[in-house]
Design an enzyme around this catalytic site. Structure first.
Site, PDB file in Angstrom:
ATOM      1  N   GLY A  53      76.748  72.693  13.231  1.00  0.00           N
ATOM      2  CA  GLY A  53      75.451  72.636  12.575  1.00  0.00           C
ATOM      3  C   GLY A  53      75.004  73.952  11.970  1.00  0.00           C
ATOM      4  O   GLY A  53      73.986  74.010  11.291  1.00  0.00           O
ATOM      5  N   ARG A  82      88.240  69.276  11.893  1.00  0.00           N
ATOM      6  CA  ARG A  82      88.028  69.657  10.498  1.00  0.00           C
ATOM      7  C   ARG A  82      86.585  69.350  10.151  1.00  0.00           C
ATOM      8  O   ARG A  82      85.882  68.662  10.889  1.00  0.00           O
ATOM      9  CB  ARG A  82      88.972  68.875   9.585  1.00  0.00           C
ATOM     10  CG  ARG A  82      90.454  69.230   9.789  1.00  0.00           C
ATOM     11  CD  ARG A  82      91.292  68.624   8.688  1.00  0.00           C
ATOM     12  NE  ARG A  82      92.716  68.832   8.882  1.00  0.00           N
ATOM     13  CZ  ARG A  82      93.359  69.945   8.557  1.00  0.00           C
ATOM     14  NH1 ARG A  82      92.695  70.957   8.038  1.00  0.00           N
ATOM     15  NH2 ARG A  82      94.659  70.052   8.754  1.00  0.00           N
ATOM     16  N   ALA A  83      86.160  69.855   9.007  1.00  0.00           N
ATOM     17  CA  ALA A  83      84.783  69.648   8.587  1.00  0.00           C
ATOM     18  C   ALA A  83      84.525  68.181   8.261  1.00  0.00           C
ATOM     19  O   ALA A  83      85.370  67.517   7.665  1.00  0.00           O
ATOM     20  CB  ALA A  83      84.476  70.498   7.362  1.00  0.00           C
ATOM     21  N   ILE A  84      83.384  67.695   8.678  1.00  0.00           N
ATOM     22  CA  ILE A  84      82.912  66.379   8.258  1.00  0.00           C
ATOM     23  C   ILE A  84      81.847  66.574   7.177  1.00  0.00           C
ATOM     24  O   ILE A  84      81.978  66.118   6.058  1.00  0.00           O
ATOM     25  CB  ILE A  84      82.331  65.594   9.447  1.00  0.00           C
ATOM     26  CG1 ILE A  84      83.405  65.396  10.526  1.00  0.00           C
ATOM     27  CG2 ILE A  84      81.800  64.241   8.967  1.00  0.00           C
ATOM     28  CD1 ILE A  84      84.605  64.615  10.093  1.00  0.00           C
ATOM     29  N   LYS A 101      71.895  71.404  13.513  1.00  0.00           N
ATOM     30  CA  LYS A 101      72.034  70.056  14.053  1.00  0.00           C
ATOM     31  C   LYS A 101      70.983  69.797  15.132  1.00  0.00           C
ATOM     32  O   LYS A 101      70.445  68.697  15.260  1.00  0.00           O
ATOM     33  CB  LYS A 101      73.440  69.863  14.620  1.00  0.00           C
ATOM     34  CG  LYS A 101      73.748  68.449  15.053  1.00  0.00           C
ATOM     35  CD  LYS A 101      75.199  68.302  15.503  1.00  0.00           C
ATOM     36  CE  LYS A 101      76.162  68.405  14.343  1.00  0.00           C
ATOM     37  NZ  LYS A 101      77.558  68.127  14.738  1.00  0.00           N
ATOM     38  N   THR A 103      86.762  74.561  12.494  1.00  0.00           N
ATOM     39  CA  THR A 103      87.659  75.596  13.011  1.00  0.00           C
ATOM     40  C   THR A 103      89.095  75.362  12.570  1.00  0.00           C
ATOM     41  O   THR A 103      89.819  76.306  12.239  1.00  0.00           O
ATOM     42  CB  THR A 103      87.577  75.645  14.546  1.00  0.00           C
ATOM     43  OG1 THR A 103      86.231  75.990  14.929  1.00  0.00           O
ATOM     44  CG2 THR A 103      88.530  76.676  15.116  1.00  0.00           C
ATOM     45  N   SER A 136      80.169  69.873   7.185  1.00  0.00           N
ATOM     46  CA  SER A 136      79.949  71.319   7.134  1.00  0.00           C
ATOM     47  C   SER A 136      80.843  71.969   6.081  1.00  0.00           C
ATOM     48  O   SER A 136      81.652  71.308   5.429  1.00  0.00           O
ATOM     49  CB  SER A 136      80.237  71.929   8.509  1.00  0.00           C
ATOM     50  OG  SER A 136      81.581  71.703   8.876  1.00  0.00           O
ATOM     51  N   SER A 150      81.788  61.973  22.449  1.00  0.00           N
ATOM     52  CA  SER A 150      82.793  62.520  21.538  1.00  0.00           C
ATOM     53  C   SER A 150      83.352  63.830  22.077  1.00  0.00           C
ATOM     54  O   SER A 150      84.566  64.029  22.148  1.00  0.00           O
ATOM     55  CB  SER A 150      82.176  62.729  20.154  1.00  0.00           C
ATOM     56  OG  SER A 150      83.021  63.485  19.329  1.00  0.00           O
ATOM     57  N   ASP A 179      73.819  61.198  13.798  1.00  0.00           N
ATOM     58  CA  ASP A 179      74.786  61.586  14.825  1.00  0.00           C
ATOM     59  C   ASP A 179      74.149  61.305  16.177  1.00  0.00           C
ATOM     60  O   ASP A 179      73.594  62.197  16.816  1.00  0.00           O
ATOM     61  CB  ASP A 179      75.120  63.076  14.672  1.00  0.00           C
ATOM     62  CG  ASP A 179      76.331  63.468  15.512  1.00  0.00           C
ATOM     63  OD1 ASP A 179      76.952  62.583  16.120  1.00  0.00           O
ATOM     64  OD2 ASP A 179      76.649  64.672  15.545  1.00  0.00           O
TER      65      ASP A 179
END
Length: 517
Positions: free
Chosen positions: A178, A205-207, A298, A213, A209, A274, A266
């Site tokens: 976030g 991976r980025a969703i 977030k 990382t 953002s 998750s 979310d």
């Protein structure tokens, strides 16, 4: 192929040059649909010589002939068949989990068996996009009890693979995200591994953002490995930074995340499940969780962060895991760099001890790594100092080079050799003053417009951060991109969103007459 019921149920595969991802689409002719007794959005089972998949019907007479079935690339691959092969198709019943989703929409508490069936149907792609969205929306609006979240977590673990390490305990660090620029994992992992603790970090991976990382570390080394490879690297070197989506760990999570993205929600019960499902699948015993808090993050309030922390720790305890949460400052980006190449460069510079690396990166990394070290036996209240010493001595850099080499990268890479996007544009201030706010969400939008995360060179380098003095005409931030067209789009967006707010110390002047200048 034997056991066929009648000729109208046998179809030749026609390849559709699309990949529908988690959705199994089955395109049939209207006449064939009539014979099968189905209409668009009904379910059918497609049975090949090796496997059977369930898909949703799309009726079209333009795409396929009466004796053909149109299957996307991903469905053909899953069936393990080739174009032109005959397959059998018959109508399938609606999954019972749809009724369970309706129960949750009505506010009912679901049993462990009902939750397990929903997750099983998600993994098997038995739910339509609408039904999956209904599940996510029901959890978002009705919530879940601690018991339900625990059962949801276990169901997500049970429907995927797990990694079992020979060495125990297994440690990990995770940020709920976030906040852009949060590349501290690239410092935390080598610090912890150098201290002798096992930290097999699986990352995302980025969703939505600028980069995850895994996107950042992919600049330095390969991040996609099998479970045996992850186990081998972690136990040999002490740590990994790999992409969790490259293995079948808690596969329901990736499918749910894809459905959450267009809804821009979310649900926190799902967020907890998750995080813990992926950590449980990786054999993690002790976890430090970073919860950034701030406007446009977030989690926007301390109160909500505390609730997340309490519930996460309660569920983790039920699962036999120990979790400690760090509520961190998320009111602006961490460090100056946002975007895969830029963040990899800044993280390496921090490990190298280069001057000019923002203190926010160093301080956050050593504090979080220190928490992990204390969970691993370092005396209470000394973890941060131990982590700082490992970083400043260069031992963390040496360990990072070992991890990079073990994952197929160049261990001699330096921050100076990383080249960012070749196109750039400087955004300047049109006023004298101080930076009073930075909008995280707007920064992310601009970085993505510049190409991040898929185009590694796209991103933003902040020259000014909150509280810093700015003169008119001075550069506030620079946008980088691999594409001139993307750069132009990003600049247009930046001029519209104005993510960095510069104000003078005197906001308004009020005269005795009441007139405001």
């Amino acid at each position: 192929m034997g056991g066929l019921m009648d000729q109208n149920q046998v179809f030749k595969i026609k390849r559709l040059d699309v990949d529908t991802g988690s959705r199994h689409l089955v395109v049939i002719h209207p006449d064939a649909a009539f014979e099968l007794g189905v209409v668009s959005n009904d379910r059918v089972k497609v049975r090949g010589s090796k496997k059977t998949v369930t898909g949703l019907v799309l009726v079209s007479k333009k795409i396929v002939a009466e004796d053909e079935v149109g299957l996307p690339i991903n469905v053909i691959t899953e069936l393990e068949e080739v174009v032109g092969t005959e397959v059998e198709i018959h109508a399938a019943e609606k999954p019972v989990s749809v009724e369970y989703i309706k129960n949750k929409m009505d506010g009912m508490e679901l049993s462990a068996q009902q939750i397990r069936q929903i997750i099983k149907d998600i993994v098997n792609r038995n739910l339509s996009d609408i039904e999956l969205a209904a599940y996510i929306s029901s959890v978002y609006t009705k919530g879940m009890s601690i018991r339900e979240i625990k059962d949801l977590t276990l169901a997500m673990v049970e429907t995927g693979d797990v990694i079992e390490f020979d060495q125990e305990p297994v440690f990990d660090f995770h940020s709920i995200g976030g906040v852009p620029g949060n590349k501290v994992t690239l410092l935390v992992v080598p610090i912890v591994a150098e201290a002798g603790l096992l930290i097999p970090k699986t990352s995302s991976r980025a969703i939505s953002s600028a980069c995850g990382t895994a996107d950042i570390f992919e600049v330095l080394a390969n991040v996609t490995f099998t479970i045996p490879e992850i186990k081998n690297i972690a136990e040999r070197v002490g740590g990994t930074i790999v992409w969790g989506g490259g293995v079948n760990i808690a596969p329901a999570d990736d499918l749910i995340i894809r459905a959450e993205y267009p809804l821009t929600i979310d649900p926190y019960p799902q967020l907890i499940a998750s995080i813990l499902a992926k950590k449980k699948s990786c054999g993690v015993h002790k976890l430090v969780l970073d919860i950034p808090v701030g406007p446009n993050a977030k989690v926007e309030s301390i109160e909500l962060a505390k609730k997340y922390s309490r519930d996460l720790m309660l569920v983790a305890e039920e699962l036999g895991m120990v979790v400690e949460c760090a509520i961190t400052y998320g009111g602006q980006p961490v460090g100056r760099a946002i975007g895969p190449l830029l963040e990899a460069k800044e993280a390496l510079a921090a490990l190298e001890g280069k001057s000019g690396v923002p203190n926010s990166v160093i301080e956050k990394a050593v504090c979080l790594a220190g928490m992990v070290l204390e969970m691993g036996g370092v005396r209470a209240d000394t973890g941060r100092d131990r982590a700082a010493e490992i970083l400043s001595s260069g031992r963390a850099l040496k360990k990072m080079r070992e991890i990079i080499a073990a994952q197929g990268g160049d261990p001699d890479i330096t921050s100076d050799t990383i080249q960012v996007g070749k196109y750039s544009a400087e955004l300047i201030s049109d006023a004298n003053g101080y930076v009073v706010s930075i909008n995280n969400k707007s920064i992310v939008k601009i970085a993505r417009a510049a190409g991040a995360p898929s185009k590694k060179g796209g991103g933003i380098l902040l020259e000014k951060k909150m509280g810093m003095k700015v003169d008119r005409g001075e550069v506030i931030y620079t946008i980088f991109s691999d594409s001139r067209a993307r750069l132009e789009d990003a600049v247009k967006l930046a001029n519209r969103l104005k993510p960095v707010d510069v104000e003078g110390m005197v906001l308004e002047r009020v005269l005795p007459s009441g007139r405001i200048l």
